[in-house]
Design a protein around this motif. Sequence first.
Motif, PDB file in Angstrom:
ATOM      1  N   ASP A 133     -60.705 -25.215  49.298  1.00 53.48           N
ATOM      2  CA  ASP A 133     -60.855 -23.813  49.664  1.00 53.48           C
ATOM      3  C   ASP A 133     -62.249 -23.364  49.251  1.00 53.48           C
ATOM      4  O   ASP A 133     -62.658 -23.573  48.104  1.00 53.48           O
ATOM      5  CB  ASP A 133     -59.808 -22.947  48.956  1.00 53.48           C
ATOM      6  N   HIS A 172     -62.454 -24.512  45.483  1.00 49.51           N
ATOM      7  CA  HIS A 172     -61.154 -24.695  44.845  1.00 49.51           C
ATOM      8  C   HIS A 172     -60.520 -25.948  45.427  1.00 49.51           C
ATOM      9  O   HIS A 172     -60.329 -26.050  46.646  1.00 49.51           O
ATOM     10  CB  HIS A 172     -60.245 -23.494  45.115  1.00 49.51           C
ATOM     11  N   ASN A 176     -57.525 -27.876  46.313  1.00 54.50           N
ATOM     12  CA  ASN A 176     -56.136 -27.490  46.547  1.00 54.50           C
ATOM     13  C   ASN A 176     -55.239 -28.723  46.522  1.00 54.50           C
ATOM     14  O   ASN A 176     -54.805 -29.232  47.562  1.00 54.50           O
ATOM     15  CB  ASN A 176     -56.018 -26.767  47.896  1.00 54.50           C
ATOM     16  N   GLN A 202     -51.800 -28.453  48.184  1.00 56.55           N
ATOM     17  CA  GLN A 202     -51.820 -28.550  49.641  1.00 56.55           C
ATOM     18  C   GLN A 202     -51.833 -29.998  50.100  1.00 56.55           C
ATOM     19  O   GLN A 202     -51.064 -30.382  50.981  1.00 56.55           O
ATOM     20  CB  GLN A 202     -53.059 -27.827  50.180  1.00 56.55           C
ATOM     21  N   MET A 206     -61.437 -18.760  51.171  1.00 54.19           N
ATOM     22  CA  MET A 206     -60.261 -18.446  50.369  1.00 54.19           C
ATOM     23  C   MET A 206     -60.130 -16.936  50.264  1.00 54.19           C
ATOM     24  O   MET A 206     -61.083 -16.244  49.910  1.00 54.19           O
ATOM     25  CB  MET A 206     -60.391 -19.061  48.977  1.00 54.19           C
ATOM     26  N   GLU A 227     -51.425 -17.634  47.415  1.00 44.89           N
ATOM     27  CA  GLU A 227     -52.557 -18.368  46.863  1.00 44.89           C
ATOM     28  C   GLU A 227     -53.864 -17.742  47.324  1.00 44.89           C
ATOM     29  O   GLU A 227     -54.053 -17.466  48.505  1.00 44.89           O
ATOM     30  CB  GLU A 227     -52.489 -19.829  47.318  1.00 44.89           C
TER      31      GLU A 227
END
Length: 247
Positions: free
Chosen positions: A11, A27, A29, A32, A149, A161
Amino acid sequence: MLWLGEIFAIDICAYAVMTNHVHVVLHVNLRQSEQWSMEEVITRWHRLYKGVPLSHRYLNGDRFSPAEEKILMTLVEQWRETLTCRFWEGRFKSQALLDEKALIAGMAYVDLNPVRANIAATPETSDHTSIQKRILSIQNNRQQPSELMPFVGHIKQEMPEGIPFPFKDYLELVDWTGRAMREDKPGFIDNQQPPILTRLDISEAQWHRLTQRFEKQFKCFAGQKSSFEKIKDCFNLNRMPPNLLAG
């Protein structure tokens, strides 16, 4: 970079593309990528690389022998790891942002780069930055850009999130910080602090130290001492890095 963010389990929180370098806040993830199906991993991988005959056969719905299936599963797990942890790892200088204070300070530092370099007068006129992209998207579509994000508001239970601050507060914070640190321009700091500073309990001195020399202040980790204590065992670290925030 935004296109790569759609493929990797990454992200993009903030970016600023300068004339000879780029700053980004990312970020990873992991949650995910762990939820990706085999088909999802292969499809993402094929957007970057040609893949292998087995991966193309899988997408075509072909049957596999047990040995072929085992080989493909091993490959897919390798690709999943690469799409999670190898965005720019090892090639660029980086710091780990350990908590919300470090995150918002790092983002402000990145978004204000063109202003600091005297390339742009304001954040909204700073080309090739995440803050300009967010502002234009809000103005045109009244929605946050899908490539970045999102800001999701105040921290609360079962929140979606995203970046745990209201976007309006972030805009006010960046503008306030930019005004306060423009040493080449006359002006003053408004006595009324932005809400986010009060909420995160960052003093004026801390905030200026964080955003003015973010890269030099923090070598590998950025955040509070209490946040470092929570992760130091994961990195087999015994010594406290210098310049961490109190708390």
